[in-house]
Design a protein around this motif. Structure first.
Motif, PDB file in Angstrom:
ATOM      1  N   ALA A  55       6.149  -1.043  -4.230  1.00  0.00           N
ATOM      2  CA  ALA A  55       5.768   0.325  -3.872  1.00  0.00           C
ATOM      3  C   ALA A  55       4.286   0.413  -3.533  1.00  0.00           C
ATOM      4  O   ALA A  55       3.882   1.183  -2.652  1.00  0.00           O
ATOM      5  CB  ALA A  55       6.098   1.276  -5.016  1.00  0.00           C
ATOM      6  N   ALA A  56       3.464  -0.362  -4.226  1.00  0.00           N
ATOM      7  CA  ALA A  56       2.018  -0.304  -3.973  1.00  0.00           C
ATOM      8  C   ALA A  56       1.691  -0.679  -2.535  1.00  0.00           C
ATOM      9  O   ALA A  56       0.786  -0.111  -1.920  1.00  0.00           O
ATOM     10  CB  ALA A  56       1.277  -1.220  -4.946  1.00  0.00           C
ATOM     11  N   GLY A  57       2.430  -1.628  -1.979  1.00  0.00           N
ATOM     12  CA  GLY A  57       2.198  -2.040  -0.613  1.00  0.00           C
ATOM     13  C   GLY A  57       2.485  -0.951   0.389  1.00  0.00           C
ATOM     14  O   GLY A  57       1.901  -0.923   1.477  1.00  0.00           O
ATOM     15  N   LEU A  58       3.364  -0.021   0.045  1.00  0.00           N
ATOM     16  CA  LEU A  58       3.687   1.081   0.946  1.00  0.00           C
ATOM     17  C   LEU A  58       2.585   2.128   0.982  1.00  0.00           C
ATOM     18  O   LEU A  58       2.609   3.034   1.811  1.00  0.00           O
ATOM     19  CB  LEU A  58       5.021   1.716   0.540  1.00  0.00           C
ATOM     20  N   LEU A  59       1.620   2.003   0.075  1.00  0.00           N
ATOM     21  CA  LEU A  59       0.390   2.800   0.144  1.00  0.00           C
ATOM     22  C   LEU A  59      -0.774   1.869   0.464  1.00  0.00           C
ATOM     23  O   LEU A  59      -1.917   2.127   0.095  1.00  0.00           O
ATOM     24  CB  LEU A  59       0.142   3.546  -1.170  1.00  0.00           C
ATOM     25  N   ASN A  60      -0.456   0.771   1.128  1.00  0.00           N
ATOM     26  CA  ASN A  60      -1.443  -0.198   1.604  1.00  0.00           C
ATOM     27  C   ASN A  60      -2.306  -0.771   0.479  1.00  0.00           C
ATOM     28  O   ASN A  60      -3.499  -0.997   0.654  1.00  0.00           O
ATOM     29  CB  ASN A  60      -2.338   0.407   2.688  1.00  0.00           C
ATOM     30  N   ALA A  61      -1.694  -0.993  -0.660  1.00  0.00           N
ATOM     31  CA  ALA A  61      -2.409  -1.629  -1.768  1.00  0.00           C
ATOM     32  C   ALA A  61      -1.725  -2.948  -2.117  1.00  0.00           C
ATOM     33  O   ALA A  61      -1.650  -3.335  -3.267  1.00  0.00           O
ATOM     34  CB  ALA A  61      -2.442  -0.719  -2.988  1.00  0.00           C
ATOM     35  N   ARG A 119      -4.776  -3.920 -10.570  1.00  0.00           N
ATOM     36  CA  ARG A 119      -5.736  -3.036 -11.212  1.00  0.00           C
ATOM     37  C   ARG A 119      -5.186  -1.611 -11.214  1.00  0.00           C
ATOM     38  O   ARG A 119      -4.053  -1.364 -10.822  1.00  0.00           O
ATOM     39  CB  ARG A 119      -7.089  -3.112 -10.483  1.00  0.00           C
ATOM     40  N   LEU A 120      -5.997  -0.682 -11.646  1.00  0.00           N
ATOM     41  CA  LEU A 120      -5.555   0.691 -11.815  1.00  0.00           C
ATOM     42  C   LEU A 120      -4.977   1.285 -10.532  1.00  0.00           C
ATOM     43  O   LEU A 120      -3.978   2.019 -10.569  1.00  0.00           O
ATOM     44  CB  LEU A 120      -6.718   1.558 -12.308  1.00  0.00           C
ATOM     45  N   VAL A 121      -5.574   0.984  -9.385  1.00  0.00           N
ATOM     46  CA  VAL A 121      -5.106   1.554  -8.116  1.00  0.00           C
ATOM     47  C   VAL A 121      -3.647   1.182  -7.854  1.00  0.00           C
ATOM     48  O   VAL A 121      -2.810   2.040  -7.565  1.00  0.00           O
ATOM     49  CB  VAL A 121      -5.999   1.088  -6.950  1.00  0.00           C
ATOM     50  N   LYS A 122      -3.329  -0.109  -7.945  1.00  0.00           N
ATOM     51  CA  LYS A 122      -1.957  -0.537  -7.696  1.00  0.00           C
ATOM     52  C   LYS A 122      -1.008  -0.027  -8.772  1.00  0.00           C
ATOM     53  O   LYS A 122       0.113   0.401  -8.480  1.00  0.00           O
ATOM     54  CB  LYS A 122      -1.882  -2.064  -7.620  1.00  0.00           C
ATOM     55  N   LEU A 123      -1.452  -0.087 -10.020  1.00  0.00           N
ATOM     56  CA  LEU A 123      -0.583   0.371 -11.104  1.00  0.00           C
ATOM     57  C   LEU A 123      -0.218   1.837 -10.921  1.00  0.00           C
ATOM     58  O   LEU A 123       0.943   2.222 -11.100  1.00  0.00           O
ATOM     59  CB  LEU A 123      -1.275   0.172 -12.456  1.00  0.00           C
ATOM     60  N   ALA A 124      -1.189   2.669 -10.547  1.00  0.00           N
ATOM     61  CA  ALA A 124      -0.923   4.087 -10.355  1.00  0.00           C
ATOM     62  C   ALA A 124       0.111   4.302  -9.254  1.00  0.00           C
ATOM     63  O   ALA A 124       0.975   5.184  -9.350  1.00  0.00           O
ATOM     64  CB  ALA A 124      -2.218   4.825 -10.014  1.00  0.00           C
ATOM     65  N   LYS A 125       0.048   3.484  -8.200  1.00  0.00           N
ATOM     66  CA  LYS A 125       0.982   3.638  -7.084  1.00  0.00           C
ATOM     67  C   LYS A 125       2.388   3.167  -7.452  1.00  0.00           C
ATOM     68  O   LYS A 125       3.377   3.637  -6.889  1.00  0.00           O
ATOM     69  CB  LYS A 125       0.445   2.887  -5.867  1.00  0.00           C
ATOM     70  N   ILE A 126       2.465   2.277  -8.400  1.00  0.00           N
ATOM     71  CA  ILE A 126       3.773   1.851  -8.913  1.00  0.00           C
ATOM     72  C   ILE A 126       4.354   2.920  -9.830  1.00  0.00           C
ATOM     73  O   ILE A 126       5.527   3.285  -9.733  1.00  0.00           O
ATOM     74  CB  ILE A 126       3.632   0.514  -9.669  1.00  0.00           C
ATOM     75  N   LEU A 127       3.523   3.455 -10.720  1.00  0.00           N
ATOM     76  CA  LEU A 127       4.008   4.381 -11.742  1.00  0.00           C
ATOM     77  C   LEU A 127       4.279   5.778 -11.207  1.00  0.00           C
ATOM     78  O   LEU A 127       5.172   6.474 -11.714  1.00  0.00           O
ATOM     79  CB  LEU A 127       2.998   4.458 -12.888  1.00  0.00           C
ATOM     80  N   HIS A 128       3.539   6.218 -10.209  1.00  0.00           N
ATOM     81  CA  HIS A 128       3.698   7.587  -9.708  1.00  0.00           C
ATOM     82  C   HIS A 128       5.142   7.898  -9.333  1.00  0.00           C
ATOM     83  O   HIS A 128       5.645   8.999  -9.613  1.00  0.00           O
ATOM     84  CB  HIS A 128       2.787   7.810  -8.498  1.00  0.00           C
ATOM     85  N   LEU A 129       5.831   6.955  -8.724  1.00  0.00           N
ATOM     86  CA  LEU A 129       7.199   7.205  -8.273  1.00  0.00           C
ATOM     87  C   LEU A 129       8.180   7.405  -9.426  1.00  0.00           C
ATOM     88  O   LEU A 129       9.267   7.939  -9.231  1.00  0.00           O
ATOM     89  CB  LEU A 129       7.677   6.059  -7.384  1.00  0.00           C
ATOM     90  N   LYS A 130       7.797   6.976 -10.624  1.00  0.00           N
ATOM     91  CA  LYS A 130       8.670   7.172 -11.781  1.00  0.00           C
ATOM     92  C   LYS A 130       8.648   8.630 -12.263  1.00  0.00           C
ATOM     93  O   LYS A 130       9.648   9.143 -12.760  1.00  0.00           O
ATOM     94  CB  LYS A 130       8.227   6.249 -12.925  1.00  0.00           C
ATOM     95  N   ARG A 131       7.491   9.281 -12.126  1.00  0.00           N
ATOM     96  CA  ARG A 131       7.347  10.692 -12.508  1.00  0.00           C
ATOM     97  C   ARG A 131       6.406  11.346 -11.491  1.00  0.00           C
ATOM     98  O   ARG A 131       5.244  11.619 -11.794  1.00  0.00           O
ATOM     99  CB  ARG A 131       6.734  10.839 -13.910  1.00  0.00           C
ATOM    100  N   PRO A 132       6.867  11.611 -10.276  1.00  0.00           N
ATOM    101  CA  PRO A 132       5.966  12.064  -9.212  1.00  0.00           C
ATOM    102  C   PRO A 132       5.345  13.444  -9.437  1.00  0.00           C
ATOM    103  O   PRO A 132       4.384  13.793  -8.756  1.00  0.00           O
ATOM    104  CB  PRO A 132       6.853  12.053  -7.962  1.00  0.00           C
ATOM    105  N   GLY A 133       5.872  14.187 -10.382  1.00  0.00           N
ATOM    106  CA  GLY A 133       5.257  15.466 -10.704  1.00  0.00           C
ATOM    107  C   GLY A 133       4.286  15.383 -11.874  1.00  0.00           C
ATOM    108  O   GLY A 133       3.574  16.353 -12.169  1.00  0.00           O
ATOM    109  N   LEU A 134       4.247  14.225 -12.518  1.00  0.00           N
ATOM    110  CA  LEU A 134       3.461  14.077 -13.747  1.00  0.00           C
ATOM    111  C   LEU A 134       2.384  13.019 -13.660  1.00  0.00           C
ATOM    112  O   LEU A 134       1.252  13.229 -14.121  1.00  0.00           O
ATOM    113  CB  LEU A 134       4.410  13.731 -14.910  1.00  0.00           C
ATOM    114  N   LEU A 135       2.702  11.853 -13.083  1.00  0.00           N
ATOM    115  CA  LEU A 135       1.778  10.719 -13.078  1.00  0.00           C
ATOM    116  C   LEU A 135       0.992  10.695 -11.768  1.00  0.00           C
ATOM    117  O   LEU A 135       1.575  10.498 -10.702  1.00  0.00           O
ATOM    118  CB  LEU A 135       2.553   9.413 -13.261  1.00  0.00           C
TER     119      LEU A 135
END
Length: 228
Positions: A55-61, A119-135
């Motif tokens: 998923a991170a790659g789909l936000l160019n990370a 790092r944090l940038v990629k991790l956030a892009k992975i986790l956001h899709l699990k709770r897109p209204g929260l994370l």
């Protein structure tokens, strides 16, 4: 009087925020919507799997994706218990202290671990899709929005942990989301019919990212274009 939204240290008219978000959500191939927002990952909002790192790659990370994948696989067992925290429910605008703390701990899973290419940038892009209204999503543009441009609201602190950084930042983005929630909800609704749903939190990220590029564009030779 022109109605405005506040995001980080910047303000933007509601009309311009709508224009930025509409372009983002209605120009397939130019930005990451709908590719990122429709990515299913492992299909389980309560766990992460080997598919989720992509998923991170789909936000160019996704630079050095092979090393990213192997690093990610090594910490899966540490992420899942944090993701299943009973306080990780609802949306960010509704989050109380326990939920904000649980988010900070989840993003802090990298603290004290060697995680090359993760790092944090990629991790956030992975986790956001699990709770897109929260994370919330996070990257350099979001940092510039809150910690560099306009009436900056975050200070740079050397060697601050991810947990401490998120603890400091989350109340700021939560305030921006809550204060403009009705408008962020309207902006999220600009997503095309039949496309993946966009949450107000994701809409805020879209506008913030594009607004920073508009206010302080980076030199093209240094800019890895974000299919954001």
């Amino acid at each position: 009087m022109t109605e405005t939204l506040i995001v980080g240290g910047l303000d933007v008219s509601v009309q311009h925020a709508k224009e930025l978000a509409w372009e983002y959500m209605n120009q397939p191939g130019q930005w990451s919507y709908p590719a990122y927002d429709s990515y299913p990952g492992n299909g389980d909002r309560n766990s992460v799997g080997s598919q989720d790192a992509l998923a991170a790659g789909l936000l160019n990370a996704g630079q050095n994706p092979l090393k990213t994948q192997y690093t990610f696989l090594k910490i899966l067992e540490h992420i899942d218990p944090l993701l299943r925290n009973k306080h990780l429910t609802g949306t960010l605008d509704q989050a109380g202290p326990e939920t904000l703390s649980a988010i900070a701990e989840l993003y802090g899973v990298l603290d004290g671990r060697k995680t090359p290419q993760l790092r944090l940038v990629k991790l956030a892009k992975i986790l956001h899709l699990k709770r897109p209204g929260l994370l919330p999503l996070y990257d350099d543009n979001i940092w510039r929005c809150y910690g560099r441009l306009g009436k900056k609201r975050m200070d740079s602190v050397k060697a601050r942990s991810n947990t401490d950084y998120m603890t400091a930042w989350l109340p700021h983005i939560q305030k921006d989301l809550k204060d403009g929630l009705r408008r962020w909800t309207d902006i999220a609704a600009l997503a095309p019919a039949g496309g993946p749903e966009v949450t107000p939190l994701r809409a805020l990220d879209m506008v913030a990212w594009r607004l920073v590029e508009e206010k302080e564009p980076r030199k093209r030779k240094l800019l890895r274009r974000r299919l954001a």
